[in-house]
Design a protein around this motif. Structure first.
Motif, PDB file in Angstrom:
ATOM      1  N   LEU A 130       5.227  53.904  66.403  1.00  0.00           N
ATOM      2  CA  LEU A 130       6.236  54.946  66.200  1.00  0.00           C
ATOM      3  C   LEU A 130       7.026  54.602  64.939  1.00  0.00           C
ATOM      4  O   LEU A 130       7.608  53.520  64.851  1.00  0.00           O
ATOM      5  CB  LEU A 130       7.176  55.022  67.408  1.00  0.00           C
ATOM      6  CG  LEU A 130       6.528  55.236  68.779  1.00  0.00           C
ATOM      7  CD1 LEU A 130       7.586  55.184  69.878  1.00  0.00           C
ATOM      8  CD2 LEU A 130       5.779  56.568  68.827  1.00  0.00           C
ATOM      9  N   ILE A 131       7.045  55.505  63.984  1.00  0.00           N
ATOM     10  CA  ILE A 131       7.767  55.279  62.731  1.00  0.00           C
ATOM     11  C   ILE A 131       9.084  56.033  62.790  1.00  0.00           C
ATOM     12  O   ILE A 131       9.111  57.261  62.854  1.00  0.00           O
ATOM     13  CB  ILE A 131       6.938  55.736  61.520  1.00  0.00           C
ATOM     14  CG1 ILE A 131       5.582  55.022  61.503  1.00  0.00           C
ATOM     15  CG2 ILE A 131       7.700  55.470  60.224  1.00  0.00           C
ATOM     16  CD1 ILE A 131       4.635  55.520  60.416  1.00  0.00           C
ATOM     17  N   GLY A 132      10.189  55.283  62.790  1.00  0.00           N
ATOM     18  CA  GLY A 132      11.517  55.874  62.893  1.00  0.00           C
ATOM     19  C   GLY A 132      12.089  55.694  64.283  1.00  0.00           C
ATOM     20  O   GLY A 132      11.417  56.006  65.272  1.00  0.00           O
ATOM     21  N   ALA A 133      13.317  55.167  64.351  1.00  0.00           N
ATOM     22  CA  ALA A 133      13.956  54.919  65.651  1.00  0.00           C
ATOM     23  C   ALA A 133      14.999  55.986  65.936  1.00  0.00           C
ATOM     24  O   ALA A 133      16.179  55.709  66.128  1.00  0.00           O
ATOM     25  CB  ALA A 133      14.589  53.522  65.678  1.00  0.00           C
ATOM     26  N   GLY A 134      14.544  57.239  65.947  1.00  0.00           N
ATOM     27  CA  GLY A 134      15.418  58.356  66.250  1.00  0.00           C
ATOM     28  C   GLY A 134      15.076  58.975  67.594  1.00  0.00           C
ATOM     29  O   GLY A 134      14.284  58.438  68.370  1.00  0.00           O
ATOM     30  N   ILE A 135      15.671  60.131  67.877  1.00  0.00           N
ATOM     31  CA  ILE A 135      15.507  60.771  69.181  1.00  0.00           C
ATOM     32  C   ILE A 135      14.054  61.143  69.453  1.00  0.00           C
ATOM     33  O   ILE A 135      13.579  61.071  70.593  1.00  0.00           O
ATOM     34  CB  ILE A 135      16.420  62.019  69.297  1.00  0.00           C
ATOM     35  CG1 ILE A 135      16.367  62.620  70.712  1.00  0.00           C
ATOM     36  CG2 ILE A 135      16.075  63.070  68.264  1.00  0.00           C
ATOM     37  CD1 ILE A 135      16.922  61.738  71.792  1.00  0.00           C
ATOM     38  N   MET A 136      13.300  61.516  68.412  1.00  0.00           N
ATOM     39  CA  MET A 136      11.908  61.930  68.629  1.00  0.00           C
ATOM     40  C   MET A 136      11.044  60.740  69.051  1.00  0.00           C
ATOM     41  O   MET A 136      10.302  60.816  70.039  1.00  0.00           O
ATOM     42  CB  MET A 136      11.341  62.586  67.369  1.00  0.00           C
ATOM     43  CG  MET A 136      12.028  63.879  66.991  1.00  0.00           C
ATOM     44  SD  MET A 136      11.817  65.165  68.258  1.00  0.00           S
ATOM     45  CE  MET A 136      12.875  66.450  67.580  1.00  0.00           C
ATOM     46  N   SER A 137      11.123  59.631  68.317  1.00  0.00           N
ATOM     47  CA  SER A 137      10.345  58.442  68.666  1.00  0.00           C
ATOM     48  C   SER A 137      10.757  57.905  70.027  1.00  0.00           C
ATOM     49  O   SER A 137       9.913  57.480  70.830  1.00  0.00           O
ATOM     50  CB  SER A 137      10.523  57.361  67.603  1.00  0.00           C
ATOM     51  OG  SER A 137       9.852  57.709  66.410  1.00  0.00           O
ATOM     52  N   ALA A 138      12.071  57.903  70.296  1.00  0.00           N
ATOM     53  CA  ALA A 138      12.551  57.402  71.587  1.00  0.00           C
ATOM     54  C   ALA A 138      11.991  58.248  72.730  1.00  0.00           C
ATOM     55  O   ALA A 138      11.536  57.724  73.755  1.00  0.00           O
ATOM     56  CB  ALA A 138      14.071  57.408  71.618  1.00  0.00           C
ATOM     57  N   THR A 139      12.007  59.558  72.561  1.00  0.00           N
ATOM     58  CA  THR A 139      11.509  60.462  73.597  1.00  0.00           C
ATOM     59  C   THR A 139      10.013  60.271  73.813  1.00  0.00           C
ATOM     60  O   THR A 139       9.547  60.138  74.957  1.00  0.00           O
ATOM     61  CB  THR A 139      11.804  61.926  73.217  1.00  0.00           C
ATOM     62  OG1 THR A 139      13.229  62.092  73.071  1.00  0.00           O
ATOM     63  CG2 THR A 139      11.299  62.879  74.278  1.00  0.00           C
ATOM     64  N   LEU A 140       9.250  60.243  72.718  1.00  0.00           N
ATOM     65  CA  LEU A 140       7.805  60.069  72.834  1.00  0.00           C
ATOM     66  C   LEU A 140       7.469  58.708  73.424  1.00  0.00           C
ATOM     67  O   LEU A 140       6.588  58.594  74.289  1.00  0.00           O
ATOM     68  CB  LEU A 140       7.143  60.234  71.471  1.00  0.00           C
ATOM     69  CG  LEU A 140       5.621  60.097  71.446  1.00  0.00           C
ATOM     70  CD1 LEU A 140       4.959  61.111  72.364  1.00  0.00           C
ATOM     71  CD2 LEU A 140       5.091  60.240  70.007  1.00  0.00           C
ATOM     72  N   GLY A 141       8.180  57.672  72.983  1.00  0.00           N
ATOM     73  CA  GLY A 141       7.917  56.339  73.498  1.00  0.00           C
ATOM     74  C   GLY A 141       8.131  56.236  74.996  1.00  0.00           C
ATOM     75  O   GLY A 141       7.305  55.673  75.723  1.00  0.00           O
ATOM     76  N   VAL A 142       9.244  56.792  75.479  1.00  0.00           N
ATOM     77  CA  VAL A 142       9.534  56.740  76.912  1.00  0.00           C
ATOM     78  C   VAL A 142       8.519  57.573  77.692  1.00  0.00           C
ATOM     79  O   VAL A 142       8.015  57.147  78.741  1.00  0.00           O
ATOM     80  CB  VAL A 142      10.983  57.210  77.192  1.00  0.00           C
ATOM     81  CG1 VAL A 142      11.209  57.363  78.697  1.00  0.00           C
ATOM     82  CG2 VAL A 142      11.989  56.226  76.608  1.00  0.00           C
TER      83      VAL A 142
END
Length: 502
Positions: free
Chosen positions: A15-27
């Protein structure tokens, strides 16, 4: 956690970028497939410091309750509601997922990131009042907007928003709508909580001050070249799937991936500023998000609003945003971001979109040239009694609107979000801005349907998704009973203080 550099190791997800999109996809991915290994790279030293930060986005909990640009008026005078309904549906999906996060202790108390706050649209003048009344009438036919109320009564409006009505011409024709179901969301706080928990899971690592420099696919595996900005050290991480969720920085990385699906995309950066109230007495007198109509030719992110916010547990009052122009794609980006993004495959769409949006260019130039007095004049349209001593200028975030190729026009400027994915589903990027963060869950579910199609069709993933998003696979706007049930459940789970629910 810090991952070791092992040239033979292949991680499942980068995941590139530690914003809301990466956090959501990661979880989402880790809940659906706990065995996945995930590495997250962020170029700054903290998570959610760009578009997801509370000061850098509208924080409205974009649900289309008050944003008039989501219900455009057509040439015949009617109002289009399809986009508003779609966004309202998506926000209900986000609330369900956040409720799941609370229930599973993936995030802590919901009060840290979401609060109830009325969403209002406010207009003046005969034409605008007629538009708002038509909008209200059309939205009353939509289940997700049934709780909306409308008024042209100045006394009623004074109860709803006393600061906005104070010292206003009593003869002025005014109107407003109100939705008590509105919320204020601190996406920065939500993102950091999600990522903090995600890091505690097996085979998950997150590293800061790491800039992704190159992306290359070889034998079906992505080679992600990463540079440590503190030490200058470079290394290559191999991954089966890559998500580019770097906000305004996504376009240059998409271009570096060299996938055919990424050809022809360009970016138009728009910066912003707020007027921030510094008088506690004034702040306490306003308790709503009051949105008006955008000026002709202005971008949707510049819809003026007088906005009550809760940031890090403290009530704030903002007005704006005032638009501007910078060649940076990120608030902490480079002035060379825009010129370096221009390639042979996107120069025609970018020129065509530029020629087609000359009023927007003029608007941005006018905004950049504004004086403090000009900004106060705009504020006093919404707050007639505003005094300059009570407000100071605050720099907001940077947005990059999508320019995409078009067979007829050459190129068009899009105001929204765009998921660009490779045909093999091995890499995807998110481009664009509003409504963005508020609809992150729906956007990421759509992304997974494109990049993990077989898994998303499986009974295992479908059943897990229905635990996280109970309405998954169903439309709430066409199902009054389910819509009310879901809203009641999420209101309770997120500790929202809505008093007029059935």
């Amino acid at each position: 956690m810090t991952s070791k550099n092992n040239s033979n190791k292949v991680v499942d997800v980068v995941l590139i970028g530690a914003g809301i999109m990466s956090a959501t996809l990661g979880v989402l991915l880790k809940e659906l497939a706990p065995e996945l290994s995930i590495e997250i790279f962020e170029r700054l030293d903290v998570a959610a410091a760009e578009s997801s930060d509370a000061w850098n986005n509208a924080g409205t909990g974009h649900s289309a309750f008050c944003e008039l640009n989501y219900t455009p008026q057509l040439p015949d005078g009617s109002v289009e509601t399809h986009k508003a309904v779609a966004i309202a549906e998506s926000f209900e999906v986000s609330k369900q997922f956040w409720s799941f996060l609370v229930a599973q202790n993936i995030v802590g108390s919901p009060e840290t990131f979401i609060k109830s706050i009325p969403h209002m649209s406010f207009v003046w003048g005969d034409d605008n009042v007629a538009f708002l009344k038509e909008r209200y009438t059309k939205l009353q036919q939509c289940e997700l907007f049934k709780e909306m109320t409308y008024s042209e009564d100045p006394k009623q409006l004074e109860e709803w928003m006393p600061l906005v009505m104070a010292d206003r011409d009593p003869a002025a024709k005014v109107a407003a709508t109100r939705m008590l179901l509105g919320t204020d969301v601190n996406f920065g706080a939500l993102t950091r909580e999600m990522l903090n928990t995600l890091q505690t899971k097996p085979d998950v690592s997150m590293e800061f001050n790491q800039e992704v420099r190159k992306l290359k696919q070889k034998d079906g595996i992505w080679e992600v070249k990463v540079r440590n900005q503190d030490t200058g050290d470079k290394r290559t991480v191999k991954a089966k799937f890559v998500f580019i969720g770097a906000g305004g920085g996504s376009l240059p990385l998409l271009e570096k991936s060299d996938i055919p699906e990424g050809k022809g995309f360009g970016g138009f950066p728009v910066s912003g500023q707020w007027l921030k109230c510094v008088n506690p007495e004034v702040i306490e007198k306003h308790n709503a998000k009051v949105y008006g109509k955008a000026a002709v030719g202005s971008p949707p992110m510049s819809v003026p609003h007088l906005d009550t916010r809760m940031i890090d547990g403290k009530k704030a009052l903002l007005f704006g945003p005032y638009a501007g122009f910078s060649t940076r794609f990120l608030k902490n980006g480079s002035l060379l971001d825009l010129p370096l993004s221009i390639k042979v495959n996107n120069i025609r769409p970018m020129i065509a979109a530029g020629l087609d949006n000359i009023p927007l260019t003029k608007y941005l130039i006018d905004q950049v040239r504004q004086s403090p007095e000009d900004r106060m004049t705009a504020l006093r349209e919404y707050l007639p009694a505003a005094e300059m001593k009570d407000w100071e200028l605050e720099t907001a975030g940077q947005r990059v609107q999508v320019i995409k190729k078009d067979e007829k026009l050459g190129g068009v400027l899009e105001f929204g979000t765009e998921v660009v994915a490779a045909a093999d589903g091995s890499i995807a990027a998110l481009l664009g801005a509003s409504p963005g963060a508020s609809t992150a869950v729906s956007i990421m579910v759509t992304l997974m349907e494109r990049c993990f199609p077989e898994q998303m069709k499986s009974a295992e993933w479908t059943n897990k998704l229905k635990l996280m998003i109970p309405s998954y696979g169903q439309q709430l706007n066409n199902n009054p009973t389910l819509a009310q049930q879901i809203r009641n459940e999420t209101t309770k789970a997120l500790h929202l203080q809505v008093t007029e629910l059935v």
